[in-house]
Design a protein around this motif. Structure first.
Motif, PDB file in Angstrom:
ATOM      1  N   ALA A   1       0.774  -1.278  -0.066  1.00  0.00           N
ATOM      2  CA  ALA A   1       0.069  -0.082   0.256  1.00  0.00           C
ATOM      3  C   ALA A   1       0.936   1.308  -0.228  1.00  0.00           C
ATOM      4  N   GLN A   2       1.902   1.307   0.780  1.00  0.00           N
ATOM      5  CA  GLN A   2       2.916   2.501   0.746  1.00  0.00           C
ATOM      6  C   GLN A   2       3.520   2.573  -0.339  1.00  0.00           C
ATOM      7  N   ASN A   3       3.884   1.710  -1.020  1.00  0.00           N
ATOM      8  CA  ASN A   3       4.684   1.607  -2.328  1.00  0.00           C
ATOM      9  C   ASN A   3       3.609   2.265  -3.532  1.00  0.00           C
ATOM     10  N   GLY A   4       2.440   1.702  -3.345  1.00  0.00           N
ATOM     11  CA  GLY A   4       1.282   2.233  -4.313  1.00  0.00           C
ATOM     12  C   GLY A   4       1.229   3.783  -4.226  1.00  0.00           C
ATOM     13  N   TYR A   5       0.958   4.292  -2.899  1.00  0.00           N
ATOM     14  CA  TYR A   5       0.776   5.840  -3.123  1.00  0.00           C
ATOM     15  C   TYR A   5       1.694   6.678  -3.140  1.00  0.00           C
ATOM     16  N   ARG A   6       2.949   5.932  -2.832  1.00  0.00           N
ATOM     17  CA  ARG A   6       4.159   6.821  -3.049  1.00  0.00           C
ATOM     18  C   ARG A   6       4.425   6.717  -4.652  1.00  0.00           C
ATOM     19  N   ALA A   7       4.084   5.635  -5.245  1.00  0.00           N
ATOM     20  CA  ALA A   7       4.537   5.781  -6.699  1.00  0.00           C
ATOM     21  C   ALA A   7       3.447   6.465  -7.490  1.00  0.00           C
ATOM     22  N   PHE A   8       2.143   6.735  -6.912  1.00  0.00           N
ATOM     23  CA  PHE A   8       1.206   7.613  -7.617  1.00  0.00           C
ATOM     24  C   PHE A   8       1.385   9.077  -7.255  1.00  0.00           C
ATOM     25  N   ALA A   9       2.325   9.495  -6.076  1.00  0.00           N
ATOM     26  CA  ALA A   9       2.505  10.524  -5.514  1.00  0.00           C
ATOM     27  C   ALA A   9       3.508  11.132  -6.555  1.00  0.00           C
ATOM     28  N   LEU A  10       4.554  10.299  -6.859  1.00  0.00           N
ATOM     29  CA  LEU A  10       5.734  10.655  -7.926  1.00  0.00           C
ATOM     30  C   LEU A  10       5.213  10.875  -9.377  1.00  0.00           C
ATOM     31  N   THR A  11       4.577   9.838  -9.730  1.00  0.00           N
ATOM     32  CA  THR A  11       4.137   9.641 -10.944  1.00  0.00           C
ATOM     33  C   THR A  11       2.841  10.584 -11.469  1.00  0.00           C
ATOM     34  N   GLY A  12       1.782  10.357 -10.755  1.00  0.00           N
ATOM     35  CA  GLY A  12       0.282  10.787 -11.066  1.00  0.00           C
ATOM     36  C   GLY A  12      -0.183   9.641 -11.725  1.00  0.00           C
ATOM     37  N   ASP A  13       0.302   8.489 -12.002  1.00  0.00           N
ATOM     38  CA  ASP A  13      -0.304   7.536 -12.736  1.00  0.00           C
ATOM     39  C   ASP A  13      -1.166   6.615 -11.657  1.00  0.00           C
ATOM     40  N   GLU A  14      -2.662   6.646 -12.110  1.00  0.00           N
ATOM     41  CA  GLU A  14      -3.541   6.040 -11.300  1.00  0.00           C
ATOM     42  C   GLU A  14      -3.594   4.591 -11.162  1.00  0.00           C
ATOM     43  N   SER A  15      -2.847   3.858 -12.059  1.00  0.00           N
ATOM     44  CA  SER A  15      -2.718   2.403 -12.110  1.00  0.00           C
ATOM     45  C   SER A  15      -1.775   2.024 -10.902  1.00  0.00           C
ATOM     46  N   TYR A  16      -1.346   2.895 -10.171  1.00  0.00           N
ATOM     47  CA  TYR A  16      -0.530   2.376  -8.779  1.00  0.00           C
ATOM     48  C   TYR A  16      -1.486   2.253  -7.760  1.00  0.00           C
ATOM     49  N   LEU A  17      -2.740   2.921  -7.816  1.00  0.00           N
ATOM     50  CA  LEU A  17      -3.487   3.068  -6.821  1.00  0.00           C
ATOM     51  C   LEU A  17      -4.399   1.520  -6.794  1.00  0.00           C
ATOM     52  N   GLY A  18      -4.702   0.795  -7.752  1.00  0.00           N
ATOM     53  CA  GLY A  18      -5.359  -0.263  -7.871  1.00  0.00           C
ATOM     54  C   GLY A  18      -4.958  -1.391  -6.747  1.00  0.00           C
ATOM     55  N   PRO A  19      -3.412  -1.754  -7.096  1.00  0.00           N
ATOM     56  CA  PRO A  19      -2.799  -2.795  -5.932  1.00  0.00           C
ATOM     57  C   PRO A  19      -2.822  -2.086  -4.528  1.00  0.00           C
ATOM     58  N   SER A  20      -2.435  -0.693  -4.562  1.00  0.00           N
ATOM     59  CA  SER A  20      -2.272  -0.057  -3.160  1.00  0.00           C
ATOM     60  C   SER A  20      -3.676  -0.174  -2.521  1.00  0.00           C
ATOM     61  N   ASP A  21      -4.846  -0.198  -3.118  1.00  0.00           N
ATOM     62  CA  ASP A  21      -6.291  -0.134  -2.429  1.00  0.00           C
ATOM     63  C   ASP A  21      -6.525  -1.491  -2.045  1.00  0.00           C
ATOM     64  N   GLN A  22      -6.145  -2.307  -2.959  1.00  0.00           N
ATOM     65  CA  GLN A  22      -6.374  -4.197  -2.652  1.00  0.00           C
ATOM     66  C   GLN A  22      -5.546  -4.267  -1.376  1.00  0.00           C
ATOM     67  N   ALA A  23      -4.248  -3.687  -1.266  1.00  0.00           N
ATOM     68  CA  ALA A  23      -3.576  -4.060  -0.219  1.00  0.00           C
ATOM     69  C   ALA A  23      -4.234  -3.452   1.248  1.00  0.00           C
ATOM     70  N   SER A  24      -4.438  -2.397   1.027  1.00  0.00           N
ATOM     71  CA  SER A  24      -5.207  -1.676   2.242  1.00  0.00           C
ATOM     72  C   SER A  24      -6.501  -2.645   2.692  1.00  0.00           C
ATOM     73  N   GLN A  25      -7.322  -3.054   1.705  1.00  0.00           N
ATOM     74  CA  GLN A  25      -8.217  -4.065   2.093  1.00  0.00           C
ATOM     75  C   GLN A  25      -7.711  -5.191   2.792  1.00  0.00           C
ATOM     76  N   ASN A  26      -6.860  -5.864   2.037  1.00  0.00           N
ATOM     77  CA  ASN A  26      -6.182  -7.295   2.576  1.00  0.00           C
ATOM     78  C   ASN A  26      -5.525  -7.069   3.964  1.00  0.00           C
ATOM     79  N   ALA A  27      -5.040  -5.833   4.278  1.00  0.00           N
ATOM     80  CA  ALA A  27      -4.440  -5.459   5.513  1.00  0.00           C
ATOM     81  C   ALA A  27      -5.526  -5.452   6.532  1.00  0.00           C
ATOM     82  N   ALA A  28      -6.634  -4.898   6.539  1.00  0.00           N
ATOM     83  CA  ALA A  28      -7.706  -5.039   7.409  1.00  0.00           C
ATOM     84  C   ALA A  28      -8.194  -6.269   7.728  1.00  0.00           C
ATOM     85  N   LEU A  29      -8.368  -7.346   6.646  1.00  0.00           N
ATOM     86  CA  LEU A  29      -8.804  -8.535   6.689  1.00  0.00           C
ATOM     87  C   LEU A  29      -7.879  -9.193   7.327  1.00  0.00           C
ATOM     88  N   ASP A  30      -6.485  -8.911   7.343  1.00  0.00           N
ATOM     89  CA  ASP A  30      -5.420  -9.629   8.234  1.00  0.00           C
ATOM     90  C   ASP A  30      -5.357  -9.263   9.555  1.00  0.00           C
TER      91      ASP A  30
END
Length: 163
Positions: free
Chosen positions: A89-118
């Motif tokens: 999740a951290q890597n995803g939002y950092r990559a989005f912050a640097l590039t502005g590419d929304e494709s980095y947010l999909g895995p980041s959002d999924q990782a955030s949901q998985n973290a809550a489940l874990d």
């Protein structure tokens, strides 16, 4: 009983017949001996019973401890998965912050949901351990803060860019 008859009887019969006839204490001695033999048999049965019961309880305790160890290993595996999810999740939002590419947010959002489940799965594995539950609550607070920070970074990038 005459001597001739006594000689024809077996030695134990002759001993018993002479002892009972001439010794009035023989009955009491025989009863005492019989009680001692019965007590010995009872003691032996109790010992045999203990030999059977003690391992039964030992096996039951071993099974409980094995189940606890299995839950501990499962909790450790979930904790490792949780760490992986948070890192992703951290890597995803950092990559989005640097590039502005929304494709980095999909895995980041999924990782955030998985973290809550874990966190929920770990909590269910540690139901019987109050100390670990407190630690998990503290970790949950830190995870929520980290994910909230990631949301702020994403919002800031969308609104203002890199400036």
């Amino acid at each position: 009983m005459d001597r001739f008859t006594r000689d024809r009887l077996s030695p134990t019969t002759a001993l018993a017949s002479t002892s009972t006839a001439s010794d009035p204490l023989f009955g009491r001695k025989y009863d005492l001996l019989e009680r001692k033999i019965r007590a010995g048999f009872v003691f032996a049965l109790v010992c045999i019973g203990m030999v059977g019961i003690v391992p039964f309880f030992s096996v039951a305790q071993l099974q409980k401890e094995t189940a606890q160890i299995a839950r501990s290993y499962a909790a450790v595996a979930r904790a490792e998965s949780l760490l992986s999810c948070i890192t992703e999740a951290q890597n995803g939002y950092r990559a989005f912050a640097l590039t502005g590419d929304e494709s980095y947010l999909g895995p980041s959002d999924q990782a955030s949901q998985n973290a809550a489940l874990d966190v929920q799965r770990i909590r269910s594995l540690l139901l019987n351990d109050a100390e670990q539950q407190k630690r998990l609550s503290a970790i949950g607070t830190l995870i929520d803060a980290q994910l909230a920070f990631g949301s702020k970074v994403i919002t800031a990038r969308r609104q203002g860019g890199l400036e």
